[in-house]
Design a protein around this motif. Structure first.
Motif, PDB file in Angstrom:
ATOM      1  N   ARG A  80     -18.891 -35.096  -7.005  1.00  0.00           N
ATOM      2  CA  ARG A  80     -19.039 -34.116  -5.931  1.00  0.00           C
ATOM      3  C   ARG A  80     -20.359 -33.342  -6.038  1.00  0.00           C
ATOM      4  O   ARG A  80     -20.775 -32.706  -5.078  1.00  0.00           O
ATOM      5  CB  ARG A  80     -17.889 -33.113  -5.967  1.00  0.00           C
ATOM      6  N   MET A  81     -20.987 -33.373  -7.173  1.00  0.00           N
ATOM      7  CA  MET A  81     -22.206 -32.600  -7.384  1.00  0.00           C
ATOM      8  C   MET A  81     -23.421 -33.180  -6.675  1.00  0.00           C
ATOM      9  O   MET A  81     -24.400 -32.484  -6.457  1.00  0.00           O
ATOM     10  CB  MET A  81     -22.505 -32.462  -8.880  1.00  0.00           C
ATOM     11  N   GLY A  82     -23.382 -34.439  -6.298  1.00  0.00           N
ATOM     12  CA  GLY A  82     -24.531 -35.073  -5.664  1.00  0.00           C
ATOM     13  C   GLY A  82     -25.030 -34.320  -4.446  1.00  0.00           C
ATOM     14  O   GLY A  82     -26.231 -34.079  -4.285  1.00  0.00           O
ATOM     15  N   ALA A  83     -24.129 -33.918  -3.561  1.00  0.00           N
ATOM     16  CA  ALA A  83     -24.513 -33.195  -2.350  1.00  0.00           C
ATOM     17  C   ALA A  83     -25.103 -31.827  -2.689  1.00  0.00           C
ATOM     18  O   ALA A  83     -26.042 -31.372  -2.039  1.00  0.00           O
ATOM     19  CB  ALA A  83     -23.308 -33.045  -1.427  1.00  0.00           C
ATOM     20  N   ILE A  84     -24.568 -31.195  -3.715  1.00  0.00           N
ATOM     21  CA  ILE A  84     -25.078 -29.881  -4.121  1.00  0.00           C
ATOM     22  C   ILE A  84     -26.492 -30.013  -4.676  1.00  0.00           C
ATOM     23  O   ILE A  84     -27.382 -29.221  -4.342  1.00  0.00           O
ATOM     24  CB  ILE A  84     -24.130 -29.228  -5.144  1.00  0.00           C
ATOM     25  N   PHE A  85     -26.722 -31.016  -5.517  1.00  0.00           N
ATOM     26  CA  PHE A  85     -28.057 -31.228  -6.070  1.00  0.00           C
ATOM     27  C   PHE A  85     -29.056 -31.570  -4.967  1.00  0.00           C
ATOM     28  O   PHE A  85     -30.199 -31.134  -4.998  1.00  0.00           O
ATOM     29  CB  PHE A  85     -28.044 -32.321  -7.139  1.00  0.00           C
ATOM     30  N   ARG A 131     -32.420 -29.534  -3.978  1.00  0.00           N
ATOM     31  CA  ARG A 131     -33.727 -30.197  -3.923  1.00  0.00           C
ATOM     32  C   ARG A 131     -34.431 -29.876  -2.614  1.00  0.00           C
ATOM     33  O   ARG A 131     -35.623 -29.531  -2.596  1.00  0.00           O
ATOM     34  CB  ARG A 131     -33.562 -31.709  -4.075  1.00  0.00           C
ATOM     35  N   LEU A 132     -33.702 -29.948  -1.506  1.00  0.00           N
ATOM     36  CA  LEU A 132     -34.291 -29.663  -0.195  1.00  0.00           C
ATOM     37  C   LEU A 132     -34.700 -28.193  -0.083  1.00  0.00           C
ATOM     38  O   LEU A 132     -35.740 -27.880   0.503  1.00  0.00           O
ATOM     39  CB  LEU A 132     -33.319 -30.045   0.919  1.00  0.00           C
ATOM     40  N   MET A 133     -33.913 -27.295  -0.655  1.00  0.00           N
ATOM     41  CA  MET A 133     -34.266 -25.874  -0.639  1.00  0.00           C
ATOM     42  C   MET A 133     -35.548 -25.630  -1.435  1.00  0.00           C
ATOM     43  O   MET A 133     -36.400 -24.838  -1.032  1.00  0.00           O
ATOM     44  CB  MET A 133     -33.121 -25.041  -1.202  1.00  0.00           C
ATOM     45  N   ALA A 134     -35.703 -26.332  -2.558  1.00  0.00           N
ATOM     46  CA  ALA A 134     -36.914 -26.182  -3.370  1.00  0.00           C
ATOM     47  C   ALA A 134     -38.139 -26.693  -2.616  1.00  0.00           C
ATOM     48  O   ALA A 134     -39.217 -26.090  -2.674  1.00  0.00           O
ATOM     49  CB  ALA A 134     -36.749 -26.921  -4.697  1.00  0.00           C
TER      50      ALA A 134
END
Length: 128
Positions: A101-106, A110-113
């Motif tokens: 489930r962490m894939g979407a969070i990571f 990444r996009l926010m960075a």
């Protein structure tokens, strides 16, 4: 924060070095993991999760070094606990692994960075 690599457990596979998002770990003598940049640790536990030998100990304290020794880490009974409680590898039959489930969070992080870097460049007067 990463506190200790238990040298006599480390098999030198390098998985922990490869997964660390902050390059905190490096390969030392014999390919074994060494803590290279402890202050950069994000306390994400990925190194513990990927270590098949349970040779790493991450302390949940994130703002300072706790100076835990290998003997103290082993005495806690928590070495390897994150892998076990996450249902990783040999623990899959007894504990549910939900890390997929962490894939979407990571990806969101990444996009926010990337957006933050673009904003910083624009504010500096540079073009996007």
């Amino acid at each position: 924060m990463i506190e200790v690599v238990i040298d006599d457990r480390c098999g030198g596979c390098g998985d922990c070095v490869d997964v660390c998002p902050s390059d905190v770990l490096a390969r030392g003598p014999g390919g074994k993991a060494v803590i290279a940049r402890q202050a950069d640790c994000q306390t994400c536990y990925l190194c513990e999760l990927y270590c098949p030998e349970d040779a790493l100990f991450v302390w949940p304290q994130t703002d300072s070094v706790a100076d835990v020794t290998a003997q103290q880490a082993l005495a806690t009974g928590d070495v390897g606990g994150f892998r076990r409680d996450s249902g990783w590898d040999e623990h899959a039959a007894t504990h549910t692994n939900q890390h997929w489930r962490m894939g979407a969070i990571f990806e969101r992080a990444r996009l926010m960075a990337i957006d933050a870097a673009k904003t910083a460049r624009t504010e500096d007067g540079r073009t996007k």
